[in-house]
Design a protein around this motif. Structure first.
Motif, PDB file in Angstrom:
ATOM      1  N   ASP A 108       0.830  -1.215   0.000  1.00 19.51           N
ATOM      2  CA  ASP A 108       0.000   0.000   0.000  1.00 19.51           C
ATOM      3  C   ASP A 108       0.858   1.254   0.000  1.00 19.51           C
ATOM      4  O   ASP A 108       1.422   1.622   1.023  1.00 19.51           O
ATOM      5  CB  ASP A 108      -0.892   0.022   1.255  1.00 19.51           C
ATOM      6  CG  ASP A 108      -2.124  -0.830   1.059  1.00 19.51           C
ATOM      7  OD1 ASP A 108      -2.372  -1.222  -0.103  1.00 19.51           O
ATOM      8  OD2 ASP A 108      -2.810  -1.111   2.058  1.00 19.51           O
ATOM      9  N   GLY A 109       0.928   1.926  -1.149  1.00 18.77           N
ATOM     10  CA  GLY A 109       1.608   3.216  -1.207  1.00 18.77           C
ATOM     11  C   GLY A 109       3.118   3.151  -1.122  1.00 18.77           C
ATOM     12  O   GLY A 109       3.782   4.176  -1.165  1.00 18.77           O
ATOM     13  N   HIS A 110       3.691   1.964  -0.983  1.00 13.70           N
ATOM     14  CA  HIS A 110       5.154   1.915  -0.951  1.00 13.70           C
ATOM     15  C   HIS A 110       5.641   0.592  -1.528  1.00 13.70           C
ATOM     16  O   HIS A 110       4.870  -0.345  -1.719  1.00 13.70           O
ATOM     17  CB  HIS A 110       5.671   2.112   0.470  1.00 13.70           C
ATOM     18  CG  HIS A 110       5.352   0.981   1.405  1.00 13.70           C
ATOM     19  ND1 HIS A 110       4.195   0.941   2.140  1.00 13.70           N
ATOM     20  CD2 HIS A 110       6.041  -0.145   1.694  1.00 13.70           C
ATOM     21  CE1 HIS A 110       4.182  -0.176   2.859  1.00 13.70           C
ATOM     22  NE2 HIS A 110       5.292  -0.856   2.621  1.00 13.70           N
ATOM     23  N   ILE A 111       6.948   0.561  -1.824  1.00 11.15           N
ATOM     24  CA  ILE A 111       7.505  -0.723  -2.231  1.00 11.15           C
ATOM     25  C   ILE A 111       8.373  -1.235  -1.090  1.00 11.15           C
ATOM     26  O   ILE A 111       8.975  -0.465  -0.341  1.00 11.15           O
ATOM     27  CB  ILE A 111       8.326  -0.642  -3.529  1.00 11.15           C
ATOM     28  CG1 ILE A 111       9.421   0.418  -3.420  1.00 11.15           C
ATOM     29  CG2 ILE A 111       7.441  -0.390  -4.720  1.00 11.15           C
ATOM     30  CD1 ILE A 111      10.398   0.365  -4.567  1.00 11.15           C
ATOM     31  N   SER A 112       8.385  -2.566  -0.984  1.00 10.43           N
ATOM     32  CA  SER A 112       9.154  -3.177   0.090  1.00 10.43           C
ATOM     33  C   SER A 112      10.270  -4.006  -0.548  1.00 10.43           C
ATOM     34  O   SER A 112      10.014  -4.802  -1.459  1.00 10.43           O
ATOM     35  CB  SER A 112       8.204  -4.026   0.928  1.00 10.43           C
ATOM     36  OG  SER A 112       8.893  -5.137   1.444  1.00 10.43           O
ATOM     37  N   LEU A 113      11.491  -3.758  -0.107  1.00  3.50           N
ATOM     38  CA  LEU A 113      12.633  -4.526  -0.609  1.00  3.50           C
ATOM     39  C   LEU A 113      13.202  -5.305   0.572  1.00  3.50           C
ATOM     40  O   LEU A 113      13.459  -4.729   1.628  1.00  3.50           O
ATOM     41  CB  LEU A 113      13.732  -3.592  -1.150  1.00  3.50           C
ATOM     42  CG  LEU A 113      13.291  -2.470  -2.092  1.00  3.50           C
ATOM     43  CD1 LEU A 113      14.464  -1.533  -2.374  1.00  3.50           C
ATOM     44  CD2 LEU A 113      12.778  -3.046  -3.398  1.00  3.50           C
ATOM     45  N   GLU A 117      11.815   0.288   2.866  1.00  2.00           N
ATOM     46  CA  GLU A 117      10.488   0.662   2.363  1.00  2.00           C
ATOM     47  C   GLU A 117      10.569   2.042   1.739  1.00  2.00           C
ATOM     48  O   GLU A 117      11.078   2.973   2.343  1.00  2.00           O
ATOM     49  CB  GLU A 117       9.461   0.665   3.515  1.00  2.00           C
ATOM     50  CG  GLU A 117       9.019  -0.729   3.871  1.00  2.00           C
ATOM     51  CD  GLU A 117       7.863  -0.757   4.848  1.00  2.00           C
ATOM     52  OE1 GLU A 117       7.462   0.322   5.316  1.00  2.00           O
ATOM     53  OE2 GLU A 117       7.371  -1.860   5.114  1.00  2.00           O
ATOM     54  N   ILE A 118      10.074   2.135   0.501  1.00  2.00           N
ATOM     55  CA  ILE A 118      10.163   3.406  -0.234  1.00  2.00           C
ATOM     56  C   ILE A 118       8.756   3.817  -0.661  1.00  2.00           C
ATOM     57  O   ILE A 118       8.062   3.043  -1.320  1.00  2.00           O
ATOM     58  CB  ILE A 118      11.012   3.239  -1.520  1.00  2.00           C
ATOM     59  CG1 ILE A 118      12.302   2.453  -1.255  1.00  2.00           C
ATOM     60  CG2 ILE A 118      11.271   4.575  -2.173  1.00  2.00           C
ATOM     61  CD1 ILE A 118      13.323   3.176  -0.440  1.00  2.00           C
ATOM     62  N   PRO A 119       8.333   5.035  -0.310  1.00  3.38           N
ATOM     63  CA  PRO A 119       7.015   5.486  -0.765  1.00  3.38           C
ATOM     64  C   PRO A 119       6.981   5.606  -2.289  1.00  3.38           C
ATOM     65  O   PRO A 119       7.974   6.006  -2.893  1.00  3.38           O
ATOM     66  CB  PRO A 119       6.855   6.875  -0.133  1.00  3.38           C
ATOM     67  CG  PRO A 119       7.966   7.009   0.833  1.00  3.38           C
ATOM     68  CD  PRO A 119       9.038   6.054   0.460  1.00  3.38           C
ATOM     69  N   ILE A 120       5.855   5.267  -2.879  1.00  7.16           N
ATOM     70  CA  ILE A 120       5.714   5.340  -4.334  1.00  7.16           C
ATOM     71  C   ILE A 120       5.300   6.754  -4.722  1.00  7.16           C
ATOM     72  O   ILE A 120       4.406   7.340  -4.112  1.00  7.16           O
ATOM     73  CB  ILE A 120       4.660   4.332  -4.830  1.00  7.16           C
ATOM     74  CG1 ILE A 120       5.153   2.909  -4.530  1.00  7.16           C
ATOM     75  CG2 ILE A 120       4.399   4.488  -6.330  1.00  7.16           C
ATOM     76  CD1 ILE A 120       4.099   1.856  -4.753  1.00  7.16           C
ATOM     77  N   LYS A 128       3.988   7.778  -7.631  1.00  5.60           N
ATOM     78  CA  LYS A 128       2.675   7.769  -8.266  1.00  5.60           C
ATOM     79  C   LYS A 128       2.401   6.354  -8.745  1.00  5.60           C
ATOM     80  O   LYS A 128       3.267   5.708  -9.316  1.00  5.60           O
ATOM     81  CB  LYS A 128       2.681   8.739  -9.459  1.00  5.60           C
ATOM     82  CG  LYS A 128       1.312   9.106  -9.956  1.00  5.60           C
ATOM     83  CD  LYS A 128       1.484  10.111 -11.073  1.00  5.60           C
ATOM     84  CE  LYS A 128       0.258  10.154 -11.942  1.00  5.60           C
ATOM     85  NZ  LYS A 128       0.523  10.868 -13.174  1.00  5.60           N
ATOM     86  N   GLU A 129       1.217   5.885  -8.483  1.00  6.22           N
ATOM     87  CA  GLU A 129       0.903   4.506  -8.850  1.00  6.22           C
ATOM     88  C   GLU A 129       0.250   4.483 -10.228  1.00  6.22           C
ATOM     89  O   GLU A 129      -0.527   5.347 -10.571  1.00  6.22           O
ATOM     90  CB  GLU A 129      -0.053   3.942  -7.817  1.00  6.22           C
ATOM     91  CG  GLU A 129       0.242   2.507  -7.514  1.00  6.22           C
ATOM     92  CD  GLU A 129      -0.494   2.083  -6.264  1.00  6.22           C
ATOM     93  OE1 GLU A 129      -1.220   1.104  -6.345  1.00  6.22           O
ATOM     94  OE2 GLU A 129      -0.351   2.763  -5.235  1.00  6.22           O
ATOM     95  N   VAL A 130       0.588   3.463 -11.014  1.00 15.79           N
ATOM     96  CA  VAL A 130      -0.044   3.327 -12.329  1.00 15.79           C
ATOM     97  C   VAL A 130      -0.734   1.980 -12.379  1.00 15.79           C
ATOM     98  O   VAL A 130      -0.117   0.952 -12.144  1.00 15.79           O
ATOM     99  CB  VAL A 130       1.004   3.439 -13.457  1.00 15.79           C
ATOM    100  CG1 VAL A 130       0.346   3.243 -14.804  1.00 15.79           C
ATOM    101  CG2 VAL A 130       1.683   4.784 -13.388  1.00 15.79           C
ATOM    102  N   LYS A 131      -1.998   2.014 -12.637  1.00 11.07           N
ATOM    103  CA  LYS A 131      -2.742   0.745 -12.694  1.00 11.07           C
ATOM    104  C   LYS A 131      -2.489   0.076 -14.045  1.00 11.07           C
ATOM    105  O   LYS A 131      -2.316   0.734 -15.050  1.00 11.07           O
ATOM    106  CB  LYS A 131      -4.253   1.005 -12.545  1.00 11.07           C
ATOM    107  CG  LYS A 131      -4.583   1.783 -11.288  1.00 11.07           C
ATOM    108  CD  LYS A 131      -4.797   0.858 -10.111  1.00 11.07           C
ATOM    109  CE  LYS A 131      -5.123   1.662  -8.864  1.00 11.07           C
ATOM    110  NZ  LYS A 131      -4.562   1.072  -7.665  1.00 11.07           N
TER     111      LYS A 131
END
Lengths: 123, 724
Positions: free
Chosen positions: B642-647, B715-718, B720-723
């Motif tokens: 949700d709203g971020h990517i997790s590495l 964890e890095i906030p995204i 802008k998300e693209v569907k």
């Protein structure tokens, strides 16, 4: 039929044997120019299948100027240009100016460059 | 003031009306001939008591009047405004030659003893007491630097003009100006305004209040102003004391007044003390009565006491001063002392009334405030930063000395000018924008980096902080704190140029080494024997380390200079992670490592800067590969949440010793076991990773056990998300 001519616009002549031997060995014929003006001139006359372009060049034209001039001229605008340089700041600019890819020399092997050439070479 | 055979009227004294004429519109000059010569000093009041009122007046049969004539005169001159009161109307009707009674004089006006300048501000008949004082001074040939400013509210003949003209012609030191309408600061500032000047103000209440306010606004101190004595307490009391019980009230008021009050006889022997006197001195009533004030005084030096006695006993003038005394317990205190002589009907000094106000605490607070002000003033004046105050329109109100050093303009050249006029034309818009933002956010500080023009024309880079303190009572301005960063900017540019140069110049020979060893190893120049191939692989891998090092150093310098701008594009995370794993495939294969990836192939492309994610993943995966012994396992997980990517990068490597865990993200730090495993590391990788995660407003942490392995989470906030 493939146009197997690669125009290399590059001022570091120490790299010439590598390009000639490696890319020549892969069946490409190499044209070599050390200045932007010379490169642009040869590109128009020879219409190579692909151009490997360095960004820092001696003379009045930078690699970026050459790229813009190539893309502006309908005769050369279709030739794929691979930017191959050691300047790592201009990636986005070069790609938005029409380069098909932007490769940092120190970070890529010759074998990977050959793959890229094969991928982008105009048919 | 040595007038023989003169009296002070403690009982009503008969006086005859000699003349009464209207000398200006609604202005009456009244001359009385008292039945005995009255002892009065300049500026005193007398009460004029009418035997009966022809017209009713709720305030009764008496009024106080300033004496307009100089002390040596036998006749008493009064100048007053007519009014519809029953008293004034009666006074106007009384035939010339009829008698009234006078009482007094009361109230003093004393000029400072030193020959310092004096200014009289008079509104209308407020000039009366001044006339008497000036007359006195002329007679004594004791004219100091004297300024008289007279304000008349109506256009009419100034009734005292002739007298004044007379003084001026004889005494050039007296400077007089008269004006119709209120005295403004433009009028007042023609007089000296230093702290040694004494200002005397007399006139109608509104005039006194208006002028006092004006003086205060222009930095004249309250203790330089004298006007209260024209409304002297003594002059008011007789009216309110109508019965013996009133007198009791009056005695109680004195007894419990907050100021110290004592009454002595002519030799200074104390006859009366109030409770505040006991409290302030620390001595009891019985200890004080019969003593002299030396009991708690005597600290001021001989000259002070000589002057005091000269003033009160021989000059018969009140004495006012600051004084240092000591309490019974030895404690030193500061007081304002006021001592007035009581002069008897036979013109002898009967005794003295002395009041003291303890100002020790006040002085302490004043000193603390003064020291604090001094400290902050010095801080501002000695600061290498330029500090300006501007109003809500951007007009300069103050400029610290450093501003001149930075911009070349003196404070005088800046103050009153719009602050924007010193900003480079191309940065005007940006500056206006910041200013509007500052106005909108009281109390907030906003950073600004703009170009300014030095007085001699050169362009400067200025960096500063602008704070809106318009609503702060103590400041009421917009405060800008700035410095010249032109030199730093030049260094920055040189650094950028150096980096671009270094990136090209260092990488070019490294590419040649890389490519030729690649060709040799690959057999492009014929088959090598095993030893040749082994040596060449060393050359190749040393060169690769050098390339990594150059890349890393370039990234760090760019990041530290803020030259790694965020350029979000659509990124396929699993593809990017696979690319990086591939780049490490040589080492993975050599060390027979197992790499697990748990990417969801349906992970949508996300808007993020691939350059940053690449640096982060590269460092985490490189470390895992580098510090995991042969046959180990590495897991790489990249996930969109949700709203971020997790590495997550997990390894079964050497782990981070507990004592080193805190310092893992600091620049150039390397754990001891890491140094043993790989002597070539720089200790910069995780520092860079952490800096980038911070720049992206993300988080990074790890769990690790020495000898078992490490798991790093980022964890890095995204953006802008693209569907899709």
């Amino acid at each position: 039929m493939k146009n197997n001519t690669i125009l290399v616009i590059e001022d570091d002549i120490h790299l010439k044997p590598a390009y000639e031997d490696k890319f020549g060995g892969e069946g490409f014929s190499i044209l070599w120019e050390v200045t932007g003006e010379g490169g642009l001139d040869v590109a128009k006359k020879a219409l190579p299948g692909l151009i490997l372009l360095d960004l820092l060049l001696p003379g009045t034209m930078s690699g970026m100027d050459v790229l813009l001039a190539l893309k502006k001229d309908p005769a050369t605008s279709g030739i794929p240009v691979l930017v191959l340089t050691n300047v790592s700041e201009e990636g986005n600019t070069a790609e938005s100016a029409g380069a098909v890819d932007y490769l940092v020399k120190a970070n890529i092997s010759l074998a990977q460059i050959v793959e890229k050439i094969k991928k982008y070479m105009a048919s | 003031m040595n007038i023989e055979n003169s009296v002070i009227a403690r009982q009503p004294l008969r006086a005859t009306i000699i003349t009464r004429k209207e000398i200006a519109k609604d202005t009456i000059e009244l001359v009385l001939q008292p039945s005995a010569r009255l002892a009065f000093t300049a500026g005193q009041y007398v009460w004029i008591i009418l035997s009966r009122l022809l017209f009713a007046d709720p305030k009764g049969r008496r009024r106080a009047f300033s004496i307009a004539s100089p002390p040596q005169e036998e006749k008493l001159t009064f100048v007053y405004r007519t009014s519809p009161s029953g008293y004034k109307k009666t006074l106007a009707e009384l035939p010339i030659g009829s008698d009234v009674e006078i009482l007094g004089p009361f109230g003093f006006l004393t000029l400072p003893a030193a020959e310092t300048p004096v200014v009289f501000l008079a509104g209308g008949t407020g000039m009366t007491p001044f006339l008497s004082i000036i007359g006195d001074l002329v007679n004594q040939k004791n004219l100091r630097d004297l300024y008289v400013l007279v304000s008349n509210l109506e256009e009419e003949r100034v009734f005292y003009q002739e007298k004044l003209n007379d003084f001026i012609s004889k005494n050039p030191q007296v400077r007089v100006s008269t004006k119709v309408g209120r005295l403004t600061w433009d009028d007042l500032k023609k007089c000296p305004t230093s702290e040694s000047v004494s200002w005397y103000i007399a006139g109608p209440q509104a005039f006194v209040e208006g002028e006092t306010k004006l003086l205060l606004e222009h930095g004249i101190l309250p203790n330089q102003m004298h006007f209260d004595q024209f409304h002297g307490i003594v002059a008011v009391l007789p009216e309110s004391i109508k019965s013996p019980s009133d007198l009791e009230v009056f005695k109680l008021a004195v007894l419990y007044a907050s100021d110290h009050i004592i009454i002595t006889d002519a030799n200074g022997i104390i006859e009366y003390v109030n409770t505040a006197a006991e409290k302030i001195t620390g001595f009891g009533r019985s200890e004080l009565i019969g003593q002299t004030p030396r009991l708690w005084g005597g600290l001021m030096g001989k000259e002070f006491y000589q002057k005091l006695w000269q003033t009160i006993k021989y000059d018969r003038q009140p004495f006012r001063s600051d004084i240092t005394n000591h309490r019974k317990n030895g404690e030193i205190y500061q007081a304002e002392v006021y001592i007035a002589p009581i002069i008897g009907g036979t013109d002898i000094v009967l005794g003295f009334v002395a009041t003291e106000r303890d100002i020790t605490e006040e002085r302490k607070v004043q000193q603390i405030i003064k020291a604090s002000e001094e400290r902050f003033r010095l801080l501002i004046e000695k600061s290498p930063d330029g500090i300006t105050l501007t109003d809500a329109n951007g007009v300069e109100l103050y400029a610290s000395p450093s501003v001149e050093r930075i911009l070349g303009y003196t404070p005088d050249e800046l103050i009153g000018k719009p602050g924007f006029s010193f900003i480079h034309p191309e940065d005007q818009e940006a500056a206006q924008k910041v200013f509007a933002q500052v106005l909108d956010s009281p109390g907030a500080s906003i950073k600004v980096s703009i170009r300014a023009r030095h007085k001699i024309g050169k362009i400067l880079w200025i960096e500063g902080i602008v704070t809106n303190l318009l609503h702060n009572e103590a400041v009421k301005a917009i405060v800008t704190n700035f410095r010249d960063v032109t030199h730093e900017k030049e260094i920055d540019r040189a650094k950028t140029e150096f980096i671009s140069l270094a990136s090209h110049q260092l990488r070019t020979p490294l590419s040649a080494v890389k490519w030729y060893s690649e060709m040799l190893i690959g057999g492009d120049a014929g088959q090598l024997n095993e030893t040749q191939a082994k040596y060449l692989r060393e050359v190749f891998s040393a060169n690769e380390r050098m390339i990594d090092l150059v890349n890393l150093l370039l990234d760090v310098s760019r990041m530290e200079m803020g030259k790694l701008p965020e350029n979000p594009v659509l990124v396929n995370l699993p593809k990017l992670a696979n690319e990086i794993i591939q780049e490490n495939m040589n080492d993975i294969t050599r060390k027979k490592l197992v790499v697990h990836t748990t990417f969801d192939p349906k992970t949508p492309d996300i808007m993020i800067d691939p350059k940053f994610i690449r640096i982060i993943l590269q460092n985490l995966i490189n470390n895992a590969v580098k510090y995991t012994p042969e046959n180990g396992t590495i897991s790489v997980n990249v996930e969109k949440k949700d709203g971020h990517i997790s590495l997550v990068v997990q390894d079964t490597g050497i782990g981070i010793p507990k004592e080193d865990q805190e310092r893992v993200f600091t620049k150039s730090f390397r754990a001891n076991n890491a140094k043993l495993m790989d002597p070539y590391g720089t200790g910069v990788g995780l520092y860079l990773t952490k800096s980038i995660v911070d720049q992206l407003h993300g988080g990074i942490w790890f769990t690790s056990e020495e000898g078992k392995g490490t798991t790093v989470f980022a964890e890095i906030p995204i953006t802008k998300e693209v569907k899709g």
